[in-house]
Motif scaffolding. Sequence first.
Motif, PDB file in Angstrom:
ATOM      1  N   ARG A   1       0.803  -1.220   0.000  1.00 12.99           N
ATOM      2  CA  ARG A   1       0.000   0.000   0.000  1.00 12.99           C
ATOM      3  C   ARG A   1       0.837   1.272   0.000  1.00 12.99           C
ATOM      4  NH1 ARG A   1      -1.952  -3.921   3.129  1.00 12.99           N
ATOM      5  NH2 ARG A   1      -4.116  -4.623   2.850  1.00 12.99           N
ATOM      6  N   SER A   2       2.140   1.149  -0.127  1.00  9.69           N
ATOM      7  CA  SER A   2       3.009   2.329  -0.079  1.00  9.69           C
ATOM      8  C   SER A   2       2.904   3.133  -1.365  1.00  9.69           C
ATOM      9  CB  SER A   2       4.465   1.907   0.137  1.00  9.69           C
ATOM     10  OG  SER A   2       4.931   1.162  -0.978  1.00  9.69           O
TER      11      SER A   2
ATOM     12  N   SER B   1      13.201   5.577  -1.383  1.00 10.28           N
ATOM     13  CA  SER B   1      12.183   4.766  -2.049  1.00 10.28           C
ATOM     14  C   SER B   1      12.556   3.290  -2.110  1.00 10.28           C
ATOM     15  CB  SER B   1      11.932   5.291  -3.462  1.00 10.28           C
ATOM     16  OG  SER B   1      11.379   6.583  -3.410  1.00 10.28           O
ATOM     17  N   ALA B   2      13.806   3.003  -2.466  1.00  7.41           N
ATOM     18  CA  ALA B   2      14.230   1.605  -2.601  1.00  7.41           C
ATOM     19  C   ALA B   2      14.152   0.873  -1.268  1.00  7.41           C
ATOM     20  CB  ALA B   2      15.648   1.543  -3.158  1.00  7.41           C
ATOM     21  N   ILE B   3      14.547   1.556  -0.195  1.00  9.76           N
ATOM     22  CA  ILE B   3      14.510   0.937   1.134  1.00  9.76           C
ATOM     23  C   ILE B   3      13.068   0.691   1.561  1.00  9.76           C
ATOM     24  CG2 ILE B   3      15.100   1.259   3.560  1.00  9.76           C
ATOM     25  CD1 ILE B   3      17.434   3.012   2.631  1.00  9.76           C
TER      26      ILE B   3
ATOM     27  N   GLN C   1      11.472  -2.164  -0.448  1.00 10.88           N
ATOM     28  CA  GLN C   1      11.920  -3.482   0.003  1.00 10.88           C
ATOM     29  C   GLN C   1      11.175  -3.908   1.264  1.00 10.88           C
ATOM     30  OE1 GLN C   1      16.130  -3.690   0.694  1.00 10.88           O
ATOM     31  NE2 GLN C   1      16.114  -5.861   1.211  1.00 10.88           N
ATOM     32  N   GLU C   2      10.990  -2.971   2.179  1.00  6.23           N
ATOM     33  CA  GLU C   2      10.297  -3.284   3.430  1.00  6.23           C
ATOM     34  C   GLU C   2       8.817  -3.583   3.195  1.00  6.23           C
ATOM     35  OE1 GLU C   2      10.985   0.026   5.959  1.00  6.23           O
ATOM     36  OE2 GLU C   2      13.047  -0.545   6.460  1.00  6.23           O
TER      37      GLU C   2
ATOM     38  N   ALA D   1       4.244  -7.351   2.563  1.00  2.44           N
ATOM     39  CA  ALA D   1       3.158  -7.888   1.738  1.00  2.44           C
ATOM     40  C   ALA D   1       3.333  -9.388   1.510  1.00  2.44           C
ATOM     41  CB  ALA D   1       3.104  -7.153   0.404  1.00  2.44           C
ATOM     42  N   GLN D   2       4.565  -9.840   1.351  1.00  5.03           N
ATOM     43  CA  GLN D   2       4.824 -11.272   1.182  1.00  5.03           C
ATOM     44  C   GLN D   2       4.430 -12.049   2.432  1.00  5.03           C
ATOM     45  OE1 GLN D   2       8.991 -11.050   0.149  1.00  5.03           O
ATOM     46  NE2 GLN D   2       8.576 -11.247  -2.052  1.00  5.03           N
TER      47      GLN D   2
END
Length: 208
Positions: free
Chosen positions: A43-44, A54-56, A59-60, A65-66
Amino acid sequence: MTYNSLFSVLTDESLVEETLAHATSIATRHDAHLDVLCLGVDRSQSGYYYSGASAIVLQETIARAQQEAAAIEAKARAVLKNSALRWGIESGVSQLADLGRHVAARARFADLVILPQPYGKGRGAELEPVTESALFEGHTPVLILPSEGETSPAPNRIMIGWNESNEALSAVRAALPLLKQADAVHVVVIDPPTHGPNRSDPGGLLSH
């Protein structure tokens, strides 16, 4: 005419048991195969983060979500494992803006999609695009489950909202397996036209 293939999408672990209870009941009634898509939703909105973050953040949020998808799938399998139904489960991760593509690609092959009510207290923002993508992109009839009360797999009384449009006729055709089993079907016409071939009997042709 009957429903041979049912499809449901699960994005909230708290709604798994309730949704699958209704879906399995309907599948049993129609001797249908039930496919379930378990989605963890990212949902980000990475565009709102400062440069380099953004990349960090992505990834989080993907990792979260996984984990959600895995938890939803595990709960769904626990619900269905002892069922005599023919069923299948698929899980994955999607960003909120891309939900429609994943749902529609699978919904279009089903006879009926069964989804929880998308609006109301405690309902996630992802439920609305899931519902709309099944309807408008998958072009599949959708049965929305109420947030409260019981849902019958074979309703006895059904109401049709009729306005003589192609969309209304498509909805009626899609609902024929339910309509044929009902004891009573009510055709409701709001503000019927005062001029036209059916002005003396609005909705009459539908009952033939």
